[in-house]
Design a protein around this motif. Structure first.
Motif, PDB file in Angstrom:
ATOM      1  N   PRO A   1       0.814  -1.208   0.000  1.00 16.23           N
ATOM      2  CA  PRO A   1       0.000   0.000   0.000  1.00 16.23           C
ATOM      3  C   PRO A   1       0.852   1.265   0.000  1.00 16.23           C
ATOM      4  O   PRO A   1       1.933   1.303   0.571  1.00 16.23           O
ATOM      5  CB  PRO A   1      -0.819  -0.099   1.277  1.00 16.23           C
ATOM      6  CG  PRO A   1      -0.287  -1.234   2.052  1.00 16.23           C
ATOM      7  CD  PRO A   1       0.678  -1.986   1.214  1.00 16.23           C
ATOM      8  N   TYR A   2       0.353   2.280  -0.678  1.00 13.34           N
ATOM      9  CA  TYR A   2       1.012   3.587  -0.689  1.00 13.34           C
ATOM     10  C   TYR A   2       0.611   4.419   0.518  1.00 13.34           C
ATOM     11  O   TYR A   2       1.354   5.265   0.961  1.00 13.34           O
ATOM     12  CB  TYR A   2       0.656   4.372  -1.951  1.00 13.34           C
ATOM     13  CG  TYR A   2       1.320   3.840  -3.189  1.00 13.34           C
ATOM     14  CD1 TYR A   2       2.696   3.821  -3.313  1.00 13.34           C
ATOM     15  CD2 TYR A   2       0.572   3.364  -4.240  1.00 13.34           C
ATOM     16  CE1 TYR A   2       3.315   3.333  -4.449  1.00 13.34           C
ATOM     17  CE2 TYR A   2       1.169   2.883  -5.385  1.00 13.34           C
ATOM     18  CZ  TYR A   2       2.539   2.866  -5.477  1.00 13.34           C
ATOM     19  OH  TYR A   2       3.132   2.383  -6.607  1.00 13.34           O
ATOM     20  N   GLY A   3      -0.598   4.204   1.012  1.00 11.48           N
ATOM     21  CA  GLY A   3      -1.093   4.984   2.138  1.00 11.48           C
ATOM     22  C   GLY A   3      -2.461   5.543   1.822  1.00 11.48           C
ATOM     23  O   GLY A   3      -3.383   4.812   1.525  1.00 11.48           O
ATOM     24  N   VAL A   4      -2.582   6.856   1.825  1.00  6.00           N
ATOM     25  CA  VAL A   4      -3.850   7.517   1.541  1.00  6.00           C
ATOM     26  C   VAL A   4      -3.873   7.940   0.080  1.00  6.00           C
ATOM     27  O   VAL A   4      -2.946   8.585  -0.395  1.00  6.00           O
ATOM     28  CB  VAL A   4      -4.055   8.740   2.458  1.00  6.00           C
ATOM     29  CG1 VAL A   4      -5.362   9.439   2.129  1.00  6.00           C
ATOM     30  CG2 VAL A   4      -4.018   8.334   3.915  1.00  6.00           C
ATOM     31  N   CYS A   5      -4.935   7.574  -0.618  1.00  7.87           N
ATOM     32  CA  CYS A   5      -5.110   7.952  -2.025  1.00  7.87           C
ATOM     33  C   CYS A   5      -6.234   8.965  -2.118  1.00  7.87           C
ATOM     34  O   CYS A   5      -7.382   8.645  -1.814  1.00  7.87           O
ATOM     35  CB  CYS A   5      -5.457   6.734  -2.870  1.00  7.87           C
ATOM     36  SG  CYS A   5      -4.190   5.474  -2.898  1.00  7.87           S
ATOM     37  N   GLY A   6      -5.922  10.167  -2.518  1.00  9.53           N
ATOM     38  CA  GLY A   6      -6.936  11.183  -2.768  1.00  9.53           C
ATOM     39  C   GLY A   6      -7.436  11.026  -4.185  1.00  9.53           C
ATOM     40  O   GLY A   6      -6.645  11.053  -5.127  1.00  9.53           O
ATOM     41  N   GLN A   7      -8.739  10.829  -4.354  1.00 10.30           N
ATOM     42  CA  GLN A   7      -9.295  10.551  -5.668  1.00 10.30           C
ATOM     43  C   GLN A   7     -10.473  11.462  -5.952  1.00 10.30           C
ATOM     44  O   GLN A   7     -11.337  11.659  -5.099  1.00 10.30           O
ATOM     45  CB  GLN A   7      -9.713   9.080  -5.760  1.00 10.30           C
ATOM     46  CG  GLN A   7      -8.544   8.164  -5.495  1.00 10.30           C
ATOM     47  CD  GLN A   7      -8.937   6.717  -5.435  1.00 10.30           C
ATOM     48  OE1 GLN A   7     -10.091   6.366  -5.263  1.00 10.30           O
ATOM     49  NE2 GLN A   7      -7.961   5.848  -5.580  1.00 10.30           N
ATOM     50  N   ILE A   8     -10.502  11.990  -7.156  1.00 11.69           N
ATOM     51  CA  ILE A   8     -11.562  12.892  -7.602  1.00 11.69           C
ATOM     52  C   ILE A   8     -12.285  12.224  -8.757  1.00 11.69           C
ATOM     53  O   ILE A   8     -11.639  11.748  -9.692  1.00 11.69           O
ATOM     54  CB  ILE A   8     -10.980  14.247  -8.046  1.00 11.69           C
ATOM     55  CG1 ILE A   8     -10.214  14.882  -6.896  1.00 11.69           C
ATOM     56  CG2 ILE A   8     -12.083  15.172  -8.548  1.00 11.69           C
ATOM     57  CD1 ILE A   8      -9.407  16.102  -7.288  1.00 11.69           C
TER      58      ILE A   8
END
Length: 87
Positions: free
Chosen positions: A38-45
């Motif tokens: 995992p990269y961590g937190v994914c901000g997605q729009i």
């Protein structure tokens, strides 16, 4: 029909998460091993059109890899995205 396609995305990535841990295959010049990192937190729009499918395209692979998702739907998107996030 949109929701059925979105469900298939979630099922595909759920199956991939369960079956591809440590799965390897030969490639030219080496060997490829799929690993869950995992990269961590994914901000997605996501845009306003077909929000159920767009959310599935963003959420399913990120969750399957073990990431946390912060989803920002378009303010003109339907209520289906809000319902999805509520559950």
């Amino acid at each position: 029909l949109d929701h059925q396609f979105a469900i298939s995305q979630y099922r595909y990535f759920a199956a991939a998460a369960l079956t591809h841990e440590g799965f390897g295959r030969p490639i030219p010049g080496g060997y490829l091993v799929a690993k869950r990192e995992p990269y961590g937190v994914c901000g997605q729009i996501i845009p306003w059109n077909v929000p159920a499918i767009m959310a599935a395209f963003k959420i399913a692979p990120a969750i399957a890899a073990g990431n946390t998702v912060v989803l920002k739907p378009d303010e003109n998107a339907s209520l289906s995205t809000l319902e999805l996030c509520r559950h």
